[in-house]
Scaffold this motif. Structure first.
Motif, PDB file in Angstrom:
ATOM      1  N   PHE A 227      15.909   3.721   4.083  1.00  0.00           N
ATOM      2  CA  PHE A 227      16.716   4.028   5.265  1.00  0.00           C
ATOM      3  C   PHE A 227      15.955   4.892   6.266  1.00  0.00           C
ATOM      4  CE2 PHE A 227      20.098   6.296   7.581  1.00  0.00           C
ATOM      5  CZ  PHE A 227      20.828   5.210   8.035  1.00  0.00           C
ATOM      6  N   PHE A 228      15.285   5.930   5.771  1.00  0.00           N
ATOM      7  CA  PHE A 228      14.687   6.914   6.673  1.00  0.00           C
ATOM      8  C   PHE A 228      13.218   6.647   7.003  1.00  0.00           C
ATOM      9  CE2 PHE A 228      18.280   9.553   5.110  1.00  0.00           C
ATOM     10  CZ  PHE A 228      18.843   9.824   6.354  1.00  0.00           C
ATOM     11  N   SER A 229      12.613   5.628   6.400  1.00  0.00           N
ATOM     12  CA  SER A 229      11.224   5.311   6.731  1.00  0.00           C
ATOM     13  C   SER A 229      11.123   4.351   7.905  1.00  0.00           C
ATOM     14  CB  SER A 229      10.520   4.696   5.521  1.00  0.00           C
ATOM     15  OG  SER A 229      11.035   3.402   5.243  1.00  0.00           O
ATOM     16  N   GLY A 230      12.202   3.616   8.186  1.00  0.00           N
ATOM     17  CA  GLY A 230      12.161   2.565   9.190  1.00  0.00           C
ATOM     18  C   GLY A 230      12.017   1.193   8.570  1.00  0.00           C
TER      19      GLY A 230
ATOM     20  N   PRO B 235       0.802  -1.234   0.000  1.00  0.00           N
ATOM     21  CA  PRO B 235       0.000   0.000   0.000  1.00  0.00           C
ATOM     22  C   PRO B 235       0.830   1.276   0.000  1.00  0.00           C
ATOM     23  CG  PRO B 235      -0.875  -1.578   1.588  1.00  0.00           C
ATOM     24  CD  PRO B 235       0.417  -2.139   1.092  1.00  0.00           C
ATOM     25  N   VAL B 236       1.895   1.306   0.804  1.00  0.00           N
ATOM     26  CA  VAL B 236       2.700   2.525   0.917  1.00  0.00           C
ATOM     27  C   VAL B 236       3.668   2.665  -0.256  1.00  0.00           C
ATOM     28  CG1 VAL B 236       4.319   3.782   2.404  1.00  0.00           C
ATOM     29  CG2 VAL B 236       2.428   2.529   3.422  1.00  0.00           C
ATOM     30  N   GLN B 237       3.913   1.565  -0.948  1.00  0.00           N
ATOM     31  CA  GLN B 237       4.742   1.565  -2.159  1.00  0.00           C
ATOM     32  C   GLN B 237       6.146   2.112  -1.892  1.00  0.00           C
ATOM     33  OE1 GLN B 237       4.797  -0.243  -4.627  1.00  0.00           O
ATOM     34  NE2 GLN B 237       3.565   0.656  -6.250  1.00  0.00           N
ATOM     35  N   ILE B 238       6.913   1.336  -1.156  1.00  0.00           N
ATOM     36  CA  ILE B 238       8.270   1.736  -0.813  1.00  0.00           C
ATOM     37  C   ILE B 238       9.226   1.566  -1.994  1.00  0.00           C
ATOM     38  CG2 ILE B 238      10.264   1.145   0.632  1.00  0.00           C
ATOM     39  CD1 ILE B 238       8.192   2.668   2.145  1.00  0.00           C
ATOM     40  N   PHE B 239       9.030   0.525  -2.800  1.00  0.00           N
ATOM     41  CA  PHE B 239      10.047   0.137  -3.778  1.00  0.00           C
ATOM     42  C   PHE B 239       9.825   0.667  -5.190  1.00  0.00           C
ATOM     43  CE2 PHE B 239      10.548  -3.132  -0.506  1.00  0.00           C
ATOM     44  CZ  PHE B 239      11.918  -3.123  -0.349  1.00  0.00           C
ATOM     45  N   ARG B 240       8.672   1.217  -5.474  1.00  0.00           N
ATOM     46  CA  ARG B 240       8.390   1.611  -6.851  1.00  0.00           C
ATOM     47  C   ARG B 240       7.982   3.076  -6.928  1.00  0.00           C
ATOM     48  NH1 ARG B 240       4.387  -3.456  -8.228  1.00  0.00           N
ATOM     49  NH2 ARG B 240       5.901  -5.154  -7.902  1.00  0.00           N
ATOM     50  N   GLY B 241       8.200   3.644  -8.122  1.00  0.00           N
ATOM     51  CA  GLY B 241       7.772   5.001  -8.368  1.00  0.00           C
ATOM     52  C   GLY B 241       6.409   5.016  -9.033  1.00  0.00           C
ATOM     53  N   LEU B 242       6.131   6.082  -9.769  1.00  0.00           N
ATOM     54  CA  LEU B 242       4.868   6.218 -10.493  1.00  0.00           C
ATOM     55  C   LEU B 242       5.081   5.933 -11.981  1.00  0.00           C
ATOM     56  CD1 LEU B 242       3.457   9.543  -8.988  1.00  0.00           C
ATOM     57  CD2 LEU B 242       2.597   7.244  -8.558  1.00  0.00           C
ATOM     58  N   GLU B 243       4.046   5.408 -12.614  1.00  0.00           N
ATOM     59  CA  GLU B 243       4.096   5.193 -14.058  1.00  0.00           C
ATOM     60  C   GLU B 243       4.249   6.518 -14.801  1.00  0.00           C
ATOM     61  OE1 GLU B 243       0.755   2.987 -15.460  1.00  0.00           O
ATOM     62  OE2 GLU B 243       0.904   1.489 -13.861  1.00  0.00           O
ATOM     63  N   LEU B 244       3.938   7.590 -14.128  1.00  0.00           N
ATOM     64  CA  LEU B 244       4.062   8.917 -14.736  1.00  0.00           C
ATOM     65  C   LEU B 244       5.468   9.165 -15.257  1.00  0.00           C
ATOM     66  CD1 LEU B 244       2.946  11.758 -15.343  1.00  0.00           C
ATOM     67  CD2 LEU B 244       3.459  12.370 -12.973  1.00  0.00           C
ATOM     68  N   SER B 245       6.472   8.636 -14.571  1.00  0.00           N
ATOM     69  CA  SER B 245       7.864   8.825 -15.018  1.00  0.00           C
ATOM     70  C   SER B 245       8.060   8.302 -16.431  1.00  0.00           C
ATOM     71  CB  SER B 245       8.824   8.104 -14.068  1.00  0.00           C
ATOM     72  OG  SER B 245       8.742   8.614 -12.769  1.00  0.00           O
ATOM     73  N   ASP B 246       7.548   7.105 -16.705  1.00  0.00           N
ATOM     74  CA  ASP B 246       7.685   6.515 -18.041  1.00  0.00           C
ATOM     75  C   ASP B 246       6.922   7.326 -19.077  1.00  0.00           C
ATOM     76  OD1 ASP B 246       9.199   4.432 -16.946  1.00  0.00           O
ATOM     77  OD2 ASP B 246       7.409   3.218 -16.550  1.00  0.00           O
TER      78      ASP B 246
ATOM     79  N   PHE C 283      18.024   4.441  15.890  1.00  0.00           N
ATOM     80  CA  PHE C 283      18.998   5.396  15.389  1.00  0.00           C
ATOM     81  C   PHE C 283      19.473   6.272  16.544  1.00  0.00           C
ATOM     82  CE2 PHE C 283      17.971   5.693  10.572  1.00  0.00           C
ATOM     83  CZ  PHE C 283      17.877   4.317  10.504  1.00  0.00           C
ATOM     84  N   PRO C 284      20.760   6.437  16.697  1.00  0.00           N
ATOM     85  CA  PRO C 284      21.263   7.168  17.869  1.00  0.00           C
ATOM     86  C   PRO C 284      21.262   8.687  17.674  1.00  0.00           C
ATOM     87  CG  PRO C 284      23.096   6.365  16.549  1.00  0.00           C
ATOM     88  CD  PRO C 284      21.848   5.873  15.879  1.00  0.00           C
ATOM     89  N   GLY C 285      21.147   9.401  18.785  1.00  0.00           N
ATOM     90  CA  GLY C 285      21.412  10.836  18.865  1.00  0.00           C
ATOM     91  C   GLY C 285      20.796  11.672  17.776  1.00  0.00           C
ATOM     92  N   TRP C 286      21.638  12.541  17.199  1.00  0.00           N
ATOM     93  CA  TRP C 286      21.177  13.500  16.207  1.00  0.00           C
ATOM     94  C   TRP C 286      20.650  12.816  14.951  1.00  0.00           C
ATOM     95  CZ3 TRP C 286      23.493  13.242  11.482  1.00  0.00           C
ATOM     96  CH2 TRP C 286      24.750  12.620  11.431  1.00  0.00           C
ATOM     97  N   LEU C 287      21.211  11.647  14.590  1.00  0.00           N
ATOM     98  CA  LEU C 287      20.738  10.938  13.402  1.00  0.00           C
ATOM     99  C   LEU C 287      19.287  10.497  13.584  1.00  0.00           C
ATOM    100  CD1 LEU C 287      21.228   9.685  10.632  1.00  0.00           C
ATOM    101  CD2 LEU C 287      22.140   7.656  11.782  1.00  0.00           C
TER     102      LEU C 287
ATOM    103  N   ALA D  38      12.285  13.396  11.878  1.00  0.00           N
ATOM    104  CA  ALA D  38      11.690  14.665  11.437  1.00  0.00           C
ATOM    105  C   ALA D  38      11.465  14.718   9.935  1.00  0.00           C
ATOM    106  CB  ALA D  38      12.580  15.830  11.863  1.00  0.00           C
ATOM    107  N   LEU D  39      12.063  13.805   9.181  1.00  0.00           N
ATOM    108  CA  LEU D  39      11.955  13.809   7.727  1.00  0.00           C
ATOM    109  C   LEU D  39      10.632  13.181   7.288  1.00  0.00           C
ATOM    110  CD1 LEU D  39      15.617  12.769   6.784  1.00  0.00           C
ATOM    111  CD2 LEU D  39      14.570  15.032   6.576  1.00  0.00           C
ATOM    112  N   PRO D  40      10.170  13.495   6.080  1.00  0.00           N
ATOM    113  CA  PRO D  40       8.855  12.988   5.646  1.00  0.00           C
ATOM    114  C   PRO D  40       8.792  11.476   5.526  1.00  0.00           C
ATOM    115  CG  PRO D  40      10.013  14.074   3.827  1.00  0.00           C
ATOM    116  CD  PRO D  40      10.767  14.400   5.075  1.00  0.00           C
ATOM    117  N   TRP D  41       9.936  10.812   5.265  1.00  0.00           N
ATOM    118  CA  TRP D  41       9.913   9.362   5.111  1.00  0.00           C
ATOM    119  C   TRP D  41       9.476   8.645   6.395  1.00  0.00           C
ATOM    120  CZ3 TRP D  41      13.901  12.308   2.948  1.00  0.00           C
ATOM    121  CH2 TRP D  41      13.910  12.350   1.559  1.00  0.00           C
TER     122      TRP D  41
END
Length: 262
Positions: A184-187, A71-82, A195-199, A205-208
């Motif tokens: 990496f940043f979605s979990g 559902p969240v589609q982590i691995f694929r983009g949109l057909e719009l690119s093609d 993830f430690p400290g500042w990382l 805080a990032l959208p992922w």
């Protein structure tokens, strides 16, 4: 009646047209869920209560996130690119509806199909082998809000990446970068709580983070009361900001296409 519900409906029909293919993908997701589960099991046995999760939380997180991949589609983009690379996007721009709205409706239909056909098996398999954390009624209700918001943020990110093809002409490099960032940043690879400290602060805080980590925390009951409202607000804020950016970039892309004689 608006055309967008019909676009979503036909997308749902299209993505459910080959159920065996979706079942095969679900089996693959389940197999990887077990591989990830044993890795996380070893990590949490060495570091109990790491990041505020116990072993049951970590294993539940693993199978839940594998169920969310489709559902969240982590691995694929949109057909719009093609379609941008091939020039077929000109047909999309001739339609008497907004480009972003059309593809959003299409993606919502796709996400519904993926949820119906791919998300059940990983959770059922996990329950049969491990003890998973049961979600309470309030957590399930909140998760039912968090998952669509995750889909919206995912679409908004993938739409921005797809539009970049208007300027890059070949966006495959950017798609690869976007995939790494999403994993990496979605979990998806590891819960962001480890993830430690500042990382960890930056990652959360990032959208992922709105794609996987926030909905999973809500399902696990880690977000309650005002913290739950803040988590849903975090997702909604990123969805609004990224969709607004997509709308502005659509206008710029349309002007560029016209300037170049498209």
């Amino acid at each position: 009646m608006s055309v967008f519900p019909w676009v979503a409906w036909y997308a749902l029909r299209r993505y459910t047209a080959y159920p065996l293919s979706s079942v095969a993908e679900s089996v693959t997701n389940t197999a990887f869920a077990f591989m990830r589960a044993y890795v996380l099991l070893a990590l949490w046995q060495a570091r109990p209560a790491l990041g505020g999760y116990d072993v049951t939380d970590a294993i539940t997180f693993c199978f839940l996130t594998q169920a969310m991949i489709g559902p969240v589609q982590i691995f694929r983009g949109l057909e719009l690119s093609d379609r941008i690379r091939s020039g077929d996007v000109a047909i999309d721009l001739y339609r008497p509806v907004g480009l972003q709205g059309w593809w959003l409706a299409d993606d919502l239909g796709r996400a519904t199909a993926e949820l119906l056909l791919r998300s059940g098996l990983p959770m059922v398999a996990g329950m049969l082998v491990f003890t998973l954390r049961p979600a309470g009624p309030w957590a399930l209700a909140a998760f039912a809000l968090a998952l669509p918001l995750a889909v919206l943020v995912s679409f908004a990110i993938r739409y921005l990446v797809a539009l970049a093809a208007f300027w890059l002409h070949d966006d495959r490099g950017l798609q690869a970068i976007a995939l790494v960032m999403s994993l990496f940043f979605s979990g998806m690879i590891l819960p962001l709580v480890v993830f430690p400290g500042w990382l960890g602060g930056i990652a959360r805080a990032l959208p992922w983070a709105a794609l996987i980590q926030v909905p999973a925390d809500i399902y696990l009951g880690k977000r309650t009361g005002s913290d739950l409202v803040a988590a849903l607000g975090f997702q909604a804020a990123w969805a609004v900001a990224l969709l607004a950016a997509g709308a502005l970039l659509t206008v710029a892309a349309r002007r560029k296409l016209v300037i170049h004689g498209g």
